[in-house]
Design a protein around this motif. Sequence first.
Motif, PDB file in Angstrom:
ATOM      1  N   ILE A  70      45.182  34.710  33.147  1.00 54.59           N
ATOM      2  CA  ILE A  70      43.841  34.468  33.683  1.00 54.59           C
ATOM      3  C   ILE A  70      43.890  34.539  35.209  1.00 54.59           C
ATOM      4  CG2 ILE A  70      42.010  32.736  33.923  1.00 54.59           C
ATOM      5  CD1 ILE A  70      42.877  31.792  31.033  1.00 54.59           C
ATOM      6  N   ARG A  71      44.931  33.929  35.803  1.00 55.05           N
ATOM      7  CA  ARG A  71      45.106  33.971  37.257  1.00 55.05           C
ATOM      8  C   ARG A  71      45.248  35.417  37.730  1.00 55.05           C
ATOM      9  NH1 ARG A  71      50.634  31.737  39.322  1.00 55.05           N
ATOM     10  NH2 ARG A  71      51.231  33.575  38.129  1.00 55.05           N
ATOM     11  N   ARG A  72      46.099  36.172  37.044  1.00 55.35           N
ATOM     12  CA  ARG A  72      46.336  37.571  37.423  1.00 55.35           C
ATOM     13  C   ARG A  72      45.033  38.386  37.364  1.00 55.35           C
ATOM     14  NH1 ARG A  72      49.049  40.236  32.969  1.00 55.35           N
ATOM     15  NH2 ARG A  72      46.879  40.435  32.365  1.00 55.35           N
ATOM     16  N   ASP A  73      44.275  38.202  36.290  1.00 54.73           N
ATOM     17  CA  ASP A  73      43.010  38.938  36.146  1.00 54.73           C
ATOM     18  C   ASP A  73      42.027  38.575  37.253  1.00 54.73           C
ATOM     19  OD1 ASP A  73      44.125  40.053  33.894  1.00 54.73           O
ATOM     20  OD2 ASP A  73      42.972  38.833  32.474  1.00 54.73           O
ATOM     21  N   ALA A  74      41.935  37.288  37.578  1.00 46.72           N
ATOM     22  CA  ALA A  74      41.009  36.840  38.628  1.00 46.72           C
ATOM     23  C   ALA A  74      41.422  37.425  39.979  1.00 46.72           C
ATOM     24  CB  ALA A  74      40.976  35.325  38.693  1.00 46.72           C
ATOM     25  N   ASN A  75      42.723  37.376  40.272  1.00 49.40           N
ATOM     26  CA  ASN A  75      43.198  37.924  41.550  1.00 49.40           C
ATOM     27  C   ASN A  75      42.957  39.427  41.615  1.00 49.40           C
ATOM     28  OD1 ASN A  75      43.985  35.419  42.462  1.00 49.40           O
ATOM     29  ND2 ASN A  75      46.132  35.671  41.914  1.00 49.40           N
ATOM     30  N   GLY A  76      43.116  40.116  40.499  1.00 48.49           N
ATOM     31  CA  GLY A  76      42.845  41.564  40.450  1.00 48.49           C
ATOM     32  C   GLY A  76      41.378  41.861  40.709  1.00 48.49           C
ATOM     33  N   THR A  77      40.507  41.055  40.136  1.00 43.14           N
ATOM     34  CA  THR A  77      39.065  41.235  40.348  1.00 43.14           C
ATOM     35  C   THR A  77      38.707  41.046  41.816  1.00 43.14           C
ATOM     36  OG1 THR A  77      38.645  40.407  38.116  1.00 43.14           O
ATOM     37  CG2 THR A  77      36.774  40.453  39.614  1.00 43.14           C
ATOM     38  N   VAL A  78      39.288  40.032  42.453  1.00 44.12           N
ATOM     39  CA  VAL A  78      39.012  39.778  43.876  1.00 44.12           C
ATOM     40  C   VAL A  78      39.540  40.932  44.733  1.00 44.12           C
ATOM     41  CG1 VAL A  78      39.459  38.226  45.814  1.00 44.12           C
ATOM     42  CG2 VAL A  78      38.940  37.281  43.578  1.00 44.12           C
ATOM     43  N   LYS A  79      40.724  41.435  44.415  1.00 47.23           N
ATOM     44  CA  LYS A  79      41.277  42.590  45.145  1.00 47.23           C
ATOM     45  C   LYS A  79      40.336  43.793  45.042  1.00 47.23           C
ATOM     46  CE  LYS A  79      46.360  42.157  45.086  1.00 47.23           C
ATOM     47  NZ  LYS A  79      46.350  41.003  45.917  1.00 47.23           N
ATOM     48  N   ASP A  80      39.808  44.017  43.837  1.00 49.31           N
ATOM     49  CA  ASP A  80      38.856  45.119  43.640  1.00 49.31           C
ATOM     50  C   ASP A  80      37.593  44.912  44.473  1.00 49.31           C
ATOM     51  OD1 ASP A  80      40.657  46.210  41.857  1.00 49.31           O
ATOM     52  OD2 ASP A  80      39.573  45.546  40.051  1.00 49.31           O
ATOM     53  N   MET A  81      37.159  43.649  44.585  1.00 49.96           N
ATOM     54  CA  MET A  81      35.974  43.354  45.389  1.00 49.96           C
ATOM     55  C   MET A  81      36.239  43.659  46.860  1.00 49.96           C
ATOM     56  SD  MET A  81      34.674  39.831  43.556  1.00 49.96           S
ATOM     57  CE  MET A  81      33.376  39.472  44.724  1.00 49.96           C
ATOM     58  N   VAL A  82      37.459  43.369  47.326  1.00 51.70           N
ATOM     59  CA  VAL A  82      37.815  43.659  48.722  1.00 51.70           C
ATOM     60  C   VAL A  82      37.813  45.174  48.934  1.00 51.70           C
ATOM     61  CG1 VAL A  82      39.655  43.521  50.450  1.00 51.70           C
ATOM     62  CG2 VAL A  82      39.057  41.511  49.102  1.00 51.70           C
ATOM     63  N   LYS A  83      38.382  45.918  47.994  1.00 52.58           N
ATOM     64  CA  LYS A  83      38.403  47.388  48.091  1.00 52.58           C
ATOM     65  C   LYS A  83      36.989  47.961  48.120  1.00 52.58           C
ATOM     66  CE  LYS A  83      42.832  48.255  45.877  1.00 52.58           C
ATOM     67  NZ  LYS A  83      43.471  48.597  44.604  1.00 52.58           N
TER      68      LYS A  83
ATOM     69  N   GLU B 124      38.028  35.764  52.248  1.00 53.08           N
ATOM     70  CA  GLU B 124      37.545  35.256  50.959  1.00 53.08           C
ATOM     71  C   GLU B 124      38.597  35.481  49.875  1.00 53.08           C
ATOM     72  OE1 GLU B 124      32.716  35.727  51.001  1.00 53.08           O
ATOM     73  OE2 GLU B 124      33.900  37.572  50.878  1.00 53.08           O
ATOM     74  N   GLU B 125      39.254  36.628  49.952  1.00 53.50           N
ATOM     75  CA  GLU B 125      40.291  36.939  48.963  1.00 53.50           C
ATOM     76  C   GLU B 125      41.404  35.892  49.029  1.00 53.50           C
ATOM     77  OE1 GLU B 125      43.452  40.498  47.795  1.00 53.50           O
ATOM     78  OE2 GLU B 125      42.578  40.469  49.794  1.00 53.50           O
ATOM     79  N   ARG B 126      41.915  35.622  50.240  1.00 53.31           N
ATOM     80  CA  ARG B 126      42.994  34.649  50.389  1.00 53.31           C
ATOM     81  C   ARG B 126      42.558  33.260  49.928  1.00 53.31           C
ATOM     82  NH1 ARG B 126      43.421  35.968  55.487  1.00 53.31           N
ATOM     83  NH2 ARG B 126      44.116  38.111  55.467  1.00 53.31           N
ATOM     84  N   ARG B 127      41.359  32.868  50.344  1.00 58.45           N
ATOM     85  CA  ARG B 127      40.845  31.545  49.972  1.00 58.45           C
ATOM     86  C   ARG B 127      40.708  31.441  48.444  1.00 58.45           C
ATOM     87  NH1 ARG B 127      37.664  31.100  54.053  1.00 58.45           N
ATOM     88  NH2 ARG B 127      36.010  32.379  53.181  1.00 58.45           N
ATOM     89  N   THR B 128      40.173  32.487  47.837  1.00 60.90           N
ATOM     90  CA  THR B 128      39.988  32.487  46.381  1.00 60.90           C
ATOM     91  C   THR B 128      41.331  32.452  45.664  1.00 60.90           C
ATOM     92  OG1 THR B 128      37.941  33.741  46.638  1.00 60.90           O
ATOM     93  CG2 THR B 128      38.918  33.711  44.451  1.00 60.90           C
ATOM     94  N   GLN B 129      42.284  33.247  46.148  1.00 54.61           N
ATOM     95  CA  GLN B 129      43.607  33.237  45.512  1.00 54.61           C
ATOM     96  C   GLN B 129      44.257  31.860  45.600  1.00 54.61           C
ATOM     97  OE1 GLN B 129      45.776  36.489  47.306  1.00 54.61           O
ATOM     98  NE2 GLN B 129      44.956  37.975  45.830  1.00 54.61           N
ATOM     99  N   ASP B 130      44.078  31.177  46.741  1.00 55.40           N
ATOM    100  CA  ASP B 130      44.624  29.822  46.887  1.00 55.40           C
ATOM    101  C   ASP B 130      43.971  28.867  45.888  1.00 55.40           C
ATOM    102  OD1 ASP B 130      46.279  30.653  48.908  1.00 55.40           O
ATOM    103  OD2 ASP B 130      45.046  29.838  50.550  1.00 55.40           O
ATOM    104  N   GLU B 131      42.650  28.966  45.747  1.00 55.69           N
ATOM    105  CA  GLU B 131      41.943  28.076  44.827  1.00 55.69           C
ATOM    106  C   GLU B 131      42.323  28.362  43.379  1.00 55.69           C
ATOM    107  OE1 GLU B 131      37.722  27.890  45.654  1.00 55.69           O
ATOM    108  OE2 GLU B 131      38.117  27.814  47.809  1.00 55.69           O
ATOM    109  N   VAL B 132      42.447  29.654  43.042  1.00 54.16           N
ATOM    110  CA  VAL B 132      42.846  30.026  41.682  1.00 54.16           C
ATOM    111  C   VAL B 132      44.264  29.520  41.413  1.00 54.16           C
ATOM    112  CG1 VAL B 132      43.429  31.994  40.198  1.00 54.16           C
ATOM    113  CG2 VAL B 132      41.277  31.988  41.455  1.00 54.16           C
ATOM    114  N   GLN B 133      45.149  29.590  42.420  1.00 51.04           N
ATOM    115  CA  GLN B 133      46.527  29.088  42.258  1.00 51.04           C
ATOM    116  C   GLN B 133      46.523  27.579  42.028  1.00 51.04           C
ATOM    117  OE1 GLN B 133      49.392  30.919  41.936  1.00 51.04           O
ATOM    118  NE2 GLN B 133      50.208  28.930  41.331  1.00 51.04           N
ATOM    119  N   LYS B 134      45.646  26.858  42.753  1.00 46.32           N
ATOM    120  CA  LYS B 134      45.561  25.406  42.554  1.00 46.32           C
ATOM    121  C   LYS B 134      45.107  25.089  41.133  1.00 46.32           C
ATOM    122  CE  LYS B 134      44.817  24.119  47.351  1.00 46.32           C
ATOM    123  NZ  LYS B 134      43.807  24.082  48.391  1.00 46.32           N
TER     124      LYS B 134
END
Length: 189
Positions: free
Chosen positions: A135-148, A156-166
């Motif tokens: 689930i974490r991997r999929d969410a991080n992939g979605t955010v990366k796609d949004m950045v692209k 936002e990507e870094r902040r989101t990845q930190d929150e998803v990791q927490k």
Amino acid sequence: MAETTIAEIKQSVEHKMGKSLEALKNDLAKVRTGRAHTGILDHVMVEYYGSPTAVPQVANVSLVDSRTLGVQPYEKAMVAKIEKAIRDADLGLNPSTYGEIIRVPMPALTEERRRDLIKVVRNEAEAARVAVRNIRRDANGTVKDMVKAKTATEDEERRTQDEVQKLTDKHIGEIDKMLADKEKDLLAV
């Protein structure tokens, strides 16, 4: 494709990880300890008019005492089928019929059986951890796609990845706690 927002991603991650914990809780409940509980027969399937049906849907399952279940089929013709299904379910149970009631005594767990059950429980917990990480991997992939796609910034990507990791760490911690509790329960004599 509809635009997904960072907030929706976080909400989705929280929801899916919660579902993984619920699934683990249900899987752990199936693994029996020395005590009888009615949920142990929830996943035993019996042939009912040509289709596989769970035992609680064709019979009343109740506790006779702390080590015995009572199963009373709604139809008299189902007694033998239910007894056979319970015996064949690979739960280590040996039901016996008294008239229209099937009694299912819970045998005491041997040390070897306890060790086997602990292995099963650990595998269930590992599967839940893998699900949470996916689930974490999929969410991080979605955010990366949004950045692209330039619909999110790198901050936002870094902040989101930190929150998803927490969230991931929190849920894996809960999985580990559930595993420890179940292992303690299995080892209690």
